[in-house]
Scaffold this motif. Sequence first.
Motif, PDB file in Angstrom:
ATOM      1  N   PHE A  16     -20.819  23.740   0.867  1.00 52.52           N
ATOM      2  CA  PHE A  16     -19.977  22.566   0.662  1.00 52.52           C
ATOM      3  C   PHE A  16     -20.050  22.001  -0.751  1.00 52.52           C
ATOM      4  CE2 PHE A  16     -20.674  22.628   5.209  1.00 52.52           C
ATOM      5  CZ  PHE A  16     -19.461  22.201   5.742  1.00 52.52           C
ATOM      6  N   ASP A  17     -18.869  21.786  -1.332  1.00 49.44           N
ATOM      7  CA  ASP A  17     -18.738  20.889  -2.465  1.00 49.44           C
ATOM      8  C   ASP A  17     -18.983  19.475  -1.930  1.00 49.44           C
ATOM      9  OD1 ASP A  17     -17.894  19.912  -5.053  1.00 49.44           O
ATOM     10  OD2 ASP A  17     -15.976  19.404  -4.122  1.00 49.44           O
ATOM     11  N   MET A  18     -19.080  18.481  -2.815  1.00 49.96           N
ATOM     12  CA  MET A  18     -19.345  17.122  -2.349  1.00 49.96           C
ATOM     13  C   MET A  18     -18.251  16.138  -2.732  1.00 49.96           C
ATOM     14  SD  MET A  18     -22.676  14.649  -2.998  1.00 49.96           S
ATOM     15  CE  MET A  18     -22.299  14.306  -4.729  1.00 49.96           C
ATOM     16  N   ASP A  19     -18.038  15.928  -4.036  1.00 47.95           N
ATOM     17  CA  ASP A  19     -17.113  14.890  -4.488  1.00 47.95           C
ATOM     18  C   ASP A  19     -15.682  15.190  -4.077  1.00 47.95           C
ATOM     19  OD1 ASP A  19     -18.872  13.081  -6.071  1.00 47.95           O
ATOM     20  OD2 ASP A  19     -19.252  14.923  -7.195  1.00 47.95           O
ATOM     21  N   GLY A  20     -15.087  14.263  -3.329  1.00 45.81           N
ATOM     22  CA  GLY A  20     -13.705  14.443  -2.897  1.00 45.81           C
ATOM     23  C   GLY A  20     -13.563  15.346  -1.696  1.00 45.81           C
ATOM     24  N   LEU A  21     -14.661  15.939  -1.257  1.00 43.95           N
ATOM     25  CA  LEU A  21     -14.645  16.839  -0.096  1.00 43.95           C
ATOM     26  C   LEU A  21     -15.425  16.211   1.046  1.00 43.95           C
ATOM     27  CD1 LEU A  21     -16.278  19.337   1.543  1.00 43.95           C
ATOM     28  CD2 LEU A  21     -13.818  19.505   1.155  1.00 43.95           C
ATOM     29  N   ILE A  23     -17.289  13.069   0.441  1.00 41.83           N
ATOM     30  CA  ILE A  23     -17.221  11.616   0.220  1.00 41.83           C
ATOM     31  C   ILE A  23     -16.084  11.282  -0.741  1.00 41.83           C
ATOM     32  CG2 ILE A  23     -19.635  11.098   0.754  1.00 41.83           C
ATOM     33  CD1 ILE A  23     -20.307  11.366  -2.190  1.00 41.83           C
ATOM     34  N   ASN A  24     -15.658  10.025  -0.729  1.00 47.51           N
ATOM     35  CA  ASN A  24     -14.443   9.610  -1.443  1.00 47.51           C
ATOM     36  C   ASN A  24     -14.676   9.311  -2.923  1.00 47.51           C
ATOM     37  OD1 ASN A  24     -15.906   7.229  -1.079  1.00 47.51           O
ATOM     38  ND2 ASN A  24     -14.065   5.970  -0.875  1.00 47.51           N
ATOM     39  N   THR A  25     -15.596  10.021  -3.537  1.00 44.02           N
ATOM     40  CA  THR A  25     -15.937   9.727  -4.924  1.00 44.02           C
ATOM     41  C   THR A  25     -14.860  10.149  -5.918  1.00 44.02           C
ATOM     42  OG1 THR A  25     -17.380  11.668  -4.663  1.00 44.02           O
ATOM     43  CG2 THR A  25     -18.439   9.517  -4.843  1.00 44.02           C
ATOM     44  N   GLU A  26     -13.922  11.013  -5.540  1.00 45.68           N
ATOM     45  CA  GLU A  26     -12.826  11.305  -6.472  1.00 45.68           C
ATOM     46  C   GLU A  26     -12.009  10.046  -6.738  1.00 45.68           C
ATOM     47  OE1 GLU A  26     -12.172  13.543  -8.509  1.00 45.68           O
ATOM     48  OE2 GLU A  26     -13.601  15.053  -7.861  1.00 45.68           O
ATOM     49  N   ASP A  27     -11.767   9.267  -5.707  1.00 46.50           N
ATOM     50  CA  ASP A  27     -11.057   8.002  -5.914  1.00 46.50           C
ATOM     51  C   ASP A  27     -11.910   7.032  -6.734  1.00 46.50           C
ATOM     52  OD1 ASP A  27      -8.733   8.707  -4.576  1.00 46.50           O
ATOM     53  OD2 ASP A  27      -9.507   8.072  -2.630  1.00 46.50           O
ATOM     54  N   ILE A  28     -13.215   7.054  -6.513  1.00 47.14           N
ATOM     55  CA  ILE A  28     -14.104   6.171  -7.272  1.00 47.14           C
ATOM     56  C   ILE A  28     -14.152   6.591  -8.738  1.00 47.14           C
ATOM     57  CG2 ILE A  28     -16.494   5.385  -7.532  1.00 47.14           C
ATOM     58  CD1 ILE A  28     -16.751   5.497  -4.487  1.00 47.14           C
ATOM     59  N   TYR A  29     -14.159   7.894  -9.000  1.00 47.18           N
ATOM     60  CA  TYR A  29     -14.095   8.379 -10.385  1.00 47.18           C
ATOM     61  C   TYR A  29     -12.855   7.831 -11.087  1.00 47.18           C
ATOM     62  CZ  TYR A  29     -17.904  11.845 -10.551  1.00 47.18           C
ATOM     63  OH  TYR A  29     -19.125  12.464 -10.593  1.00 47.18           O
ATOM     64  N   THR A  30     -11.733   7.846 -10.387  1.00 46.15           N
ATOM     65  CA  THR A  30     -10.495   7.338 -10.970  1.00 46.15           C
ATOM     66  C   THR A  30     -10.623   5.859 -11.316  1.00 46.15           C
ATOM     67  OG1 THR A  30      -9.173   8.947  -9.734  1.00 46.15           O
ATOM     68  CG2 THR A  30      -8.020   7.014 -10.586  1.00 46.15           C
ATOM     69  N   ILE A  31     -11.180   5.080 -10.409  1.00 44.22           N
ATOM     70  CA  ILE A  31     -11.384   3.649 -10.647  1.00 44.22           C
ATOM     71  C   ILE A  31     -12.254   3.431 -11.879  1.00 44.22           C
ATOM     72  CG2 ILE A  31     -12.518   1.581  -9.738  1.00 44.22           C
ATOM     73  CD1 ILE A  31     -11.682   2.561  -6.917  1.00 44.22           C
ATOM     74  N   CYS A  32     -13.349   4.193 -11.979  1.00 43.15           N
ATOM     75  CA  CYS A  32     -14.283   4.025 -13.097  1.00 43.15           C
ATOM     76  C   CYS A  32     -13.626   4.381 -14.430  1.00 43.15           C
ATOM     77  CB  CYS A  32     -15.522   4.891 -12.880  1.00 43.15           C
ATOM     78  SG  CYS A  32     -16.545   4.380 -11.473  1.00 43.15           S
ATOM     79  N   HIS A  33     -12.917   5.483 -14.470  1.00 39.56           N
ATOM     80  CA  HIS A  33     -12.250   5.876 -15.707  1.00 39.56           C
ATOM     81  C   HIS A  33     -11.187   4.860 -16.103  1.00 39.56           C
ATOM     82  CE1 HIS A  33     -13.945   9.727 -16.860  1.00 39.56           C
ATOM     83  NE2 HIS A  33     -13.894  10.142 -15.605  1.00 39.56           N
ATOM     84  N   ASN A  34     -10.439   4.363 -15.140  1.00 39.42           N
ATOM     85  CA  ASN A  34      -9.383   3.407 -15.473  1.00 39.42           C
ATOM     86  C   ASN A  34      -9.949   2.098 -16.014  1.00 39.42           C
ATOM     87  OD1 ASN A  34      -7.215   5.057 -14.922  1.00 39.42           O
ATOM     88  ND2 ASN A  34      -7.024   4.392 -12.793  1.00 39.42           N
ATOM     89  N   ILE A  35     -11.088   1.672 -15.489  1.00 41.72           N
ATOM     90  CA  ILE A  35     -11.748   0.472 -16.020  1.00 41.72           C
ATOM     91  C   ILE A  35     -12.097   0.683 -17.491  1.00 41.72           C
ATOM     92  CG2 ILE A  35     -13.885  -0.875 -15.925  1.00 41.72           C
ATOM     93  CD1 ILE A  35     -13.822  -0.502 -12.857  1.00 41.72           C
ATOM     94  N   LEU A  36     -12.621   1.864 -17.799  1.00 41.74           N
ATOM     95  CA  LEU A  36     -13.051   2.141 -19.174  1.00 41.74           C
ATOM     96  C   LEU A  36     -11.866   2.452 -20.088  1.00 41.74           C
ATOM     97  CD1 LEU A  36     -15.524   2.280 -20.924  1.00 41.74           C
ATOM     98  CD2 LEU A  36     -15.875   4.643 -20.213  1.00 41.74           C
TER      99      LEU A  36
END
Length: 275
Positions: A16-21, A23-36
């Motif tokens: 198993f991959d993890m991020d986006g597979l 747990i919902n961390t792909e969406d969280i990555y997007t949030i973090c990048h957009n903040i920065l």
Amino acid sequence: MAKPRTDFPPVRACLFDMDGLLINTEDIYTICHNILLQTHNAGPMTWDIKSQLQGRPANESILRLLSFFNLPQVNPETYTTDLHKVQEREFPNAKPLPGVEALLQTLSTSENGGRKIHIALATSSHEGHFKLKTQHLEDMFGVFTKERRILGDDKRIPKGRGKPSPDIYLVALKAINDTLDEGEDEIKPEECLVFEDGIPGVIAGRRAGMRVVWVPHPGLANQYVGREAEVLAGRGEGGELVDEHQPGQVGDGWAEQLVSLVGFPYERYGIVTGK
């Protein structure tokens, strides 16, 4: 188009991959990048660039991102440091994606011809980020024993050989084979099923000689409408052959796409759930 293979052996290992597979961390990555990105008067991140970042080593992803938004004045190391500060705040909010908890629990008690199904984690996330994302989800991630958790900073993965190279999945298979119960036959790559959401991960699984289930984020799936068969063949982002070691052919039957992990078709892979 290749003739689909239909004589696969039953699956004995699920990787198993993890991020986006899981747990919902792909969406969280997007949030973090957009903040920065907003602090640099850039963004927002959309799937036309995000699809190029998924599953890749962090330093490579940052360089691609800064190039995409034409930010040559931004130091990649500084951006990475600032990004980590935002991620430390946001990653502990990660949640399991639909169907994941049931799938992992079912696999941990399933079998194949009287032999149990083995599972391993193969994520590009380094140890620090892995802990941030999962320490509040210990019950779910407890199904992966420590020796079968292959992280992005694992010393057995040569530098520059992250996904889409096959190394992480080959290391995960070796970790399983090294810890099999006495009397169990060694598991072969074609007896493995890789679960991925990102295209570099699909390519990595195919290059490793394994079967693949691709469960893309809806935003990523929309980017590849009409090109799904090439993705499943492991033929890169545009359908081209990426290197001479890539075995996939369109329609060869080694991979399939699912919308989610809810109601996973165990029987299709020779997995007996006991239900």
